[in-house]
Design an enzyme around this catalytic site. Structure first.
Site, mmCIF file in Angstrom:
data_model
loop_
_atom_site.group_PDB
_atom_site.id
_atom_site.type_symbol
_atom_site.label_atom_id
_atom_site.label_comp_id
_atom_site.label_asym_id
_atom_site.label_seq_id
_atom_site.Cartn_x
_atom_site.Cartn_y
_atom_site.Cartn_z
ATOM 1 N N GLY A 69 0.795 -1.224 0.000
ATOM 2 C CA GLY A 69 0.000 0.000 0.000
ATOM 3 C C GLY A 69 0.825 1.271 0.000
ATOM 4 C CB THR A 70 3.876 2.284 1.835
ATOM 5 O OG1 THR A 70 3.311 2.208 3.148
ATOM 6 C CG2 THR A 70 4.872 3.431 1.784
ATOM 7 C CG ASN A 149 -5.355 3.296 9.216
ATOM 8 O OD1 ASN A 149 -5.738 4.352 8.706
ATOM 9 N ND2 ASN A 149 -4.290 3.233 9.991
ATOM 10 C CD GLN A 177 -7.331 -1.298 7.348
ATOM 11 O OE1 GLN A 177 -8.075 -2.227 7.679
ATOM 12 N NE2 GLN A 177 -6.047 -1.277 7.680
ATOM 13 C CB SER A 197 -1.562 -3.670 1.208
ATOM 14 O OG SER A 197 -0.393 -4.287 1.678
ATOM 15 C CG HIS A 199 -0.028 -6.956 5.008
ATOM 16 N ND1 HIS A 199 -0.151 -6.610 6.329
ATOM 17 C CD2 HIS A 199 0.274 -5.813 4.348
ATOM 18 C CE1 HIS A 199 0.068 -5.301 6.468
ATOM 19 N NE2 HIS A 199 0.322 -4.800 5.282
ATOM 20 C CB THR A 234 12.547 -9.354 -11.164
ATOM 21 O OG1 THR A 234 13.654 -9.148 -12.036
ATOM 22 C CG2 THR A 234 11.964 -10.741 -11.404
ATOM 23 C CB CYS A 319 2.546 2.653 9.962
ATOM 24 S SG CYS A 319 2.144 1.500 8.635
#
Length: 371
Positions: A69-70, A149, A177, A197, A199, A234, A319
């Site tokens: 996400g970042t 979040n 989220q 993202s 995860h 890659t 974070c």
């Protein structure tokens, strides 16, 4: 241990682990190589991209794989603003955004002279009218998260997208989220850039995606010509396999998962009974996140007590969890001097949690807070 910090990260599911393991063990080729191993990997890459595009109701060429996400947020905001500053240097966002948005905006302000309007919440909400009033002729980008979040508050993305349809400003949405929890169709919502993202929906860390609606923007990374020359490096095939599988699993079970989490949410509230508490944020939220406070109870001490008792929750964004700074989200809503900043914890559910786990947690929470 009972894990109730799913807004920070989620556990991998068996199907995701299986998909990743297959790539690691048998399909390890570089998709840019022209030999048999490379061609096989390239076919897999195209298949994963198509799977994700189908879920987002878009075309595969609009999907860019990133590290999370970042990076997606940075690429959309920084990349578009720098490439299109000849059209204007005014940006709009909110004070509730993730730091990967806020710090990127600050970078553009201080290093390149952009002007940023930061919308402040009204009763925990950002309204479409606020965006309409903030728009200027030289506004080139609006960045507003789909759901917060820390509080789970859902913002009126469709209404904002409709307002921007007649304006030059492009619309970036941090959907980290929301992906895997709500239906996502960026084109019908008027979204030009969308970040997600893996995860956060039971995929692996270190892999994400950026939906980009065929717009001109500067690359964040330079080097090779991967991702149709939009993101050098890659491709992380193991991560992409996990992302695609996790998003497909979530999409296939979207309704059932959402209903289950709603039951978890309601069970938690019901079990608290007449305990003295308050809920932070607005009335329009994801059931996955509850930001809850207890008068005169220090959240740092409470978090430690719960951890020692076998329950994992948080006091805010992962974070910033290692810092002593108060939540910028709660500060924006209630003020920097509000006791809520030191009294509140975030409890976040996923479909992998059970009713029994939530009941156990509620009872332990009542026991600790009641003492």
């Amino acid at each position: 241990m009972v894990y109730l910090d799913n807004a920070a990260t989620t556990a991998l599911t068996p199907s995701v682990i299986q998909a990743m393991t297959q790539v690691m063990t048998t399909d390890f080729g570089n998709p840019s190589s022209i030999h048999t191993y490379g061609r096989k990997a390239n076919r897999r890459l195209r298949s994963y991209r198509q799977t994700i595009a189908d879920i987002l109701n878009t075309k595969p060429r609009h999907i860019i794989f990133t590290s999370g996400g970042t990076e997606s947020n940075n690429t959309a905001i920084k990349g578009y603003a720098l490439a299109n500053q000849n059209k204007g240097k005014h940006l709009i966002t909110t004070t509730l955004e993730h730091h990967s948005v806020l710090h990127t905006m600050e970078y553009l302000e201080h290093r390149f002279g952009f002007e940023v309007t930061y919308l402040k919440p009204e009763n925990g909400q950002i309204t479409a009218q606020q965006v309409r009033e903030a728009l200027r002729e030289d506004t080139i980008l609006v960045s507003i998260m789909y759901a917060n979040n820390e509080t789970g508050d859902i913002f009126p993305i469709a209404d904002i997208g409709q307002i921007l349809r007649g304006h030059q400003a492009v619309f970036h949405v941090d959907a980290v989220q929301v992906a895997g929890k709500l239906p996502l169709a960026p084109e019908s919502l008027g979204i030009d850039f969308l970040s997600a993202s893996a995860h956060k929906f039971h995929g692996p860390k270190g892999i994400g995606l950026l939906y980009a609606n065929a717009l001109h923007f500067d690359n964040l990374l330079h080097g090779g010509e991967q991702e149709e020359k939009r993101r050098a490096s890659t491709e992380n095939m193991v991560g992409i396999a996990g992302l695609a599988q996790a998003l497909k699993d979530s999409h296939d079970n979207l309704k059932d998962n959402y209903q289950h989490v709603q039951e978890l949410h309601q069970t938690f509230i019901d079990e608290l009974g007449n305990l003295d508490y308050y809920i932070n944020g607005s009335d329009v939220t994801l059931p996955h996140v509850i930001n809850i406070g207890f008068p005169n109870k220090n959240n740092g001490i409470l978090l430690t007590q719960l951890d020692l008792a076998g329950f994992a929750v948080s006091t805010g964004s992962a974070c910033t969890a290692g810092t002593v700074d108060p939540s910028h989200v709660l500060s924006s809503i209630y003020g920097a001097d509000s006791p809520r900043l030191t009294e509140s914890i975030r409890v976040s559910f996923s479909e992998m949690n059970t009713i029994d786990e939530v009941r156990l947690f509620s009872r332990k929470l009542k026991e600790i807070v009641g003492n």
